[in-house]
Each structure stands twice: as structure tokens, then as C-alpha cells.
Design an enzyme around this catalytic site. Structure first.
Site, PDB file in Angstrom:
ATOM      1  CG  HIS A 402      -1.853   1.130   1.313  1.00  0.00           C
ATOM      2  ND1 HIS A 402      -3.128   1.079   0.788  1.00  0.00           N
ATOM      3  CD2 HIS A 402      -1.734   2.370   1.858  1.00  0.00           C
ATOM      4  CE1 HIS A 402      -3.745   2.225   1.004  1.00  0.00           C
ATOM      5  NE2 HIS A 402      -2.919   3.032   1.646  1.00  0.00           N
ATOM      6  CG  ASP A 450       0.843  -9.227  -1.248  1.00  0.00           C
ATOM      7  OD1 ASP A 450       0.879  -8.000  -0.998  1.00  0.00           O
ATOM      8  OD2 ASP A 450       1.598  -9.778  -2.069  1.00  0.00           O
ATOM      9  CD  GLU A 459      -0.371   2.970   5.369  1.00  0.00           C
ATOM     10  OE1 GLU A 459      -0.556   3.959   4.630  1.00  0.00           O
ATOM     11  OE2 GLU A 459      -1.053   2.753   6.389  1.00  0.00           O
TER      12      GLU A 459
END
Length: 501
Positions: A402, A450, A459
Site C-alpha cells: 500500500h 497481500d 502499509e
């Protein structure tokens, strides 16, 4: 490159670090990151040097301190408060109805003008903010406002910046002018931060009202004792140590009960306890510090025992310690627990002690080190998912991180906020590999997804990565027969004679 220009008068806030997968700069986690990286260098610079990473990590630290010096502005008048810049770029997400209106405006613009004009609304302004726009940092077109604080009241932010500048001054001790600049800035800020009227930076709307959504601070006393301890190491001035030692018990009481034993960007109590225990071991200064030292030593031993036994903290089925069961994914906390445990075991060995004892529980140095290594190995791939949570390391690692810059291809095209959304939701792996980033990781049951649209798994943050760096260097094999730790460098400014026994 124009950060700070929106202020009146403008200020220079170029530099620093973006955080997570966003294009926002937060001073609070930046300062924590710099402090932790500096601490790891002060203790283990020999290991960094052995793997040819010492100059690299020092460059990263200096990039952070250069920014923090800009973000903590001292007035020429001693009566004027210190200004702290807590954040650059807006973090607030639009409400659902606002988002609908913005999206509809963009669609109308697209129908009328095509994507070339989608970067702005009809009135020439871009209503998006960083969290509502998926766009490469070099393509940003939305406003980047600056959030400012009074260093006298934002005591937690000030204390963390003090810690960062002070710890870094020890790292750069051989560069005297720069080291002195860091110390002088830290001293000025600490004097302001320890005046009456302190509060947390996120409790003041204009200062950290938006940062509270992602980096909410639950108290300020832990940062003040943390900053005071590091400022004492940097200067040798016992006034700062006296404040830290006498207020350490208050910091213990002020911490969130759910965070006891956890070292991360919001809680510095256990880390300060380790530092004060280090002082007690090797530079016991006696009265009036002994009460604080004893509290720190007792808490540190209890904390280490809680990591190693299963009576307080549980471990996931795969062996990862779960320090905040109801919080975010546990690997960032496991990394700092690994670092503190290995570091404390080195202190014990330097002090010719072979174990830590808490009540009926006793744990050898080998047990402590095995725990530290197990947490690092879990992060690097020895887990039920067979997944390395360090991007680019091992045979299998997250490929849908992310992160805006990693997910949008470098193809010479500029993608607007609306166009960027396609890259956020794509099922294909990121076109750019974010080498070296530790993602948020699995949940407490070792499960991991994932998925770029699930930031609670994928993240990365600068603060969690700093913890991993500390754990990796602490558990790295020393280059020679010794422990690879520098017992004396942290004391280089302390020229006091310990009291006679």
C-alpha cells in the site's frame, strides 16, 4: 519542493520523510524514527561499520535532523514560544457525501475536457487531500497546508524532537559544529516544553487535530522524560537527568494500560527505563536519581520477563509476540521488543550478569537472545505464511504494498487523483519494488493478505522500519570476539565521579 510556502510568512519545510504509503510529513513519527536510529548507531556503530552501512544510516539520520531543525523554530526573543511544525499536507478524508460530489465533479470534467483537465475542479482549485488522492508524489497538485504548534504546550512533540536532536548529536559528535547546533536547539526546546501548561500536540486542533487520526498521542510525560534522558547524555547536565528521574514514575502512571511493555512511536516508557537502567549499571550517580533509577530497573526486569514468559503476553501460533492484542498488526511491536531484549542482554553481559530474575522466574542471556532472534526470523520469513514481511528479501514477500509511488508505473505519464485510483485497486503486483520496506504484517493469528487496498496488512511506516533496523543490527553477529556494543560512547559528555560505595 514548495512545502512551507503556504505559510504567512513562508517557511522552508523542504526535506524530511513522507510516511506510510502517503505523501504527508508528520514530525512526531519522524522524530521517533531519528531517535531510534540514532540510538542503534550509538550502541552498535561497530556492527554498522562492519557491514558498510554506517555512513548510510548516518546520512538517513542527518536527513531527518536537518528537517527537524527547520520544523522547530526558535524565536530571537526568549519570551516568545518555540514554534513546532507538526505536519505538512492535509490528512483529512472527505466524508462520503463530499467524496461523491468530488467524484461527480471529476466525472463531469472528464466528459467535458478529458483526463488532461481532471487535475482541478471547475473553480481552478483541487479539493482532494493526500488521503483521498492516489497520486505519485512528483505529480501532486492538491494543496499542502502546514500545521503549527506552540512548543510550550505541545510537550509530547517537543520532547520527542528533543530526544531526536540530542541522540543525533552523539552520533555526529565528531562533526562538532553540527553536533553543537543540534544540542543548542534541543536545549532551547526542552526549556520551553517543561514549562507549565503542557498538553499533547494532538489535543490542539490547529497543531495536531488531523494527525490525531493516525498518530494520536495519549500523553506527554513519557516524551519529556525520554527527551530529558537523551539531553542529559548529550550534555552531561544533570538538571535534565533530574527531571527525567524524578518524573519517571509519573510517566509510568500516565501511559495507556493497554500499552504497558510496548515501545513504539506513542510510548517511550520502557525504552527510557532501559536507558536509566544502563546509567544505573555503569554510571550510578546516587542521590537524587536513585529512586527513578530503581523504578526504571524494576520495570525493565519485569518487562523483559513478561516478554520471555507466557504469563502476560501471548504469542501467535507461529511464535510472534502479541503485545497489543486489540491493536494494529503486531510485528512493529515485536521488532522493538526484540531490540530492547537483545540490548538489555548485552548490558547484563557487560555488567558480568548471566540472567534476569523476576520473582520465581529466571531467564538466561541465551534465552533472551533466542527470543530476540526468533522475532527477527519470523519477520524475515520463518512463519506460517512462509512470507518475508521485508519487501525484496527472501523468495516470497508482499508485492501489493500500500504505497502510492510503488503502485503507479514510472511511464512518463501524469495520473490525476481519479486516474490514480485504477492503480490502487489493480490486482497485479506493484510495478515498482519498495526494497527494504517492512509492511504492517500479519494479524495475531499469523494470517496475512497481500492486498493493496488493505493497508492494515500491506502499509509500511518509517517508525516501524526504524524498529526493524534496530532489531536487525542488535541481533547481527558482532565482527570480533566482543559484543559489538560501545559501552562508553553514550557517556562521552558525562564527566561526573560516581559516589563512593
Amino acid at each position: 519542493m514548495e512545502d512551507g510556502n503556504s505559510r504567512n510568512p513562508p517557511v522552508d519545510l523542504k526535506g524530511g520523510f513522507y510516511d506510510s504509503g502517503n505523501n504527508i510529513k508528520f514530525s512526531f513519527p519522524t522524530a521517533y524514527t531519528v531517535t531510534l536510529l540514532s540510538w542503534s548507531v550509538i550502541e552498535y556503530h561497530e556492527k554498522f561499520d562492519d557491514i558498510n552501512e554506517l555512513d548510510h544510516v548516518k546520512d538517513i539520520i542527518k536527513w531527518g535532523t536537518d528537517y527537524l531543525l527547520k520544523a522547530s523554530v526558535r524565536s530571537n526573543s526568549t519570551k516568545e514560544p518555540v514554534t513546532l511544525y507538526s505536519q505538512v499536507a492535509k490528512a483529512k478524508k472527505c466524508h462520503s457525501f463530499e467524496s461523491f460530489l468530488l467524484l461527480w465533479t471529476y466525472v463531469l470534467n472528464f466528459v467535458t475536457f478529458g483526463f488532461s483537465q481532471v487535475g482541478s475542479t471547475g473553480n481552478g482549485t483541487n479539493p482532494f487531500t493526500d488521503l483521498s488522492c492516489w497520486e505519485k508524489p512528483e505529480d501532486m497538485s492538491y494543496p499542502r497546508p502546514v500545521f503549527a504548534c506552540d512548543g510550550t504546550t505541545a510537550a509530547d512533540l517537543a520532547g520527542e524532537v528533543v530526544a531526536a536532536l540530542s541522540a543525533a548529536s552523539i552520533v555526529f559528535r565528531d562533526e562538532k559544529d553540527y553536533s553543537n547546533e543540534l544540542v543548542q536547539a534541543a536545549e532551547s526546546l526542552y526549556v520551553a516544553a517543561t514549562k507549565k501548561g503542557q498538553t499533547t500536540y494532538t489535543s490542539v486542533k490547529a497543531c495536531g487535530g488531523e494527525a490525531s487520526r493516525v498518530y494520536n498521542s495519549s500523553g506527554f510525560q513519557d516524551e519529556l522524560v525520554w527527551g530529558g534522558t537523551w539531553l542529559f547524555f548529550a550534555t552531561g547536565n544533570t538538571t535534565f537527568l533530574e527531571y527525567a528521574a524524578l518524573n519517571f514514575s509519573a510517566a509510568i502512571k500516565q501511559q495507556d494500560p493497554k500499552e504497558q511493555g510496548v515501545f513504539y512511536w506513542n510510548n517511550k516508557v520502557v525504552a527510557t527505563g532501559i536507558l536509566l537502567t544502563r546509567l544505573r549499571f555503569f554510571r550510578d550517580l546516587g542521590f537524587p536519581f536513585e529512586i527513578g533509577f530503581k523504578a526504571a530497573s524494576d520495570m525493565t526486569e519485569a518487562m523483559i520477563c513478561s516478554y520471555l514468559s507466557d504469563k502476560h503476553f501471548h504469542k501467535s501460533p507461529g511464535g510472534l509476540i502479541v503485545l497489543m492484542p486489540d491493536g494494529s498488526p503486531p510485528i512493529q511491536y515485536a521488532a522493538t521488543a526484540s531490540f530492547l531484549t537483545k540490548l538489555y542482554s548485552d548490558y547484563l553481559e557487560l555488567g558480568l550478569q548471566s540472567s534476569v530474575t523476576c520473582g520465581k522466574d529466571g531467564f538466561s542471556l541465551q534465552t533472551m537472545r533466542s527470543f530476540s532472534t526468533s522475532q527477527v526470523r519470523y519477520i524475515l520469513g520463518e512463519n506460517p505464511m512462509k512470507m518475508s514481511y521485508l519487501v525484496g528479501f527472501g523468495k516470497k514477500y508482499p508485492t501489493h504494498v500500500h504505497h502510492r509511488a510503488a503502485s503507479i508505473p514510472k511511464d512518463g505519464k501524469k495520473y490525476s487523483c481519479l486516474e490514480g485510483e485504477q492503480w490502487k485497486v489493480k490486482k497485479e503486483p506493484n510495478p515498482n519494488t519498495l526494497f527494504g520496506a517492512m509492511v504492517a504484517g500479519p494479524d495475531k493469528s499469523d494470517k496475512f493478505s497481500d492486498d493493496r487496498t488493505k493497508p492494515w496488512f500491506t502499509e509500511p511506516t518509517i517508525a516501524s522500519n526504524a524498529g526493524l533496523v534496530a532489531a536487525l543490527i542488535a541481533t547481527h553477529d558482532p565482527p570480533g570476539p566482543n559484543l559489538g556494543i560501545d559501552q562508553e560512547r553514550i557517556f562521552s559528555s558525562i564527566h561526573l565521579t560516581p559516589p563512593a560505595p
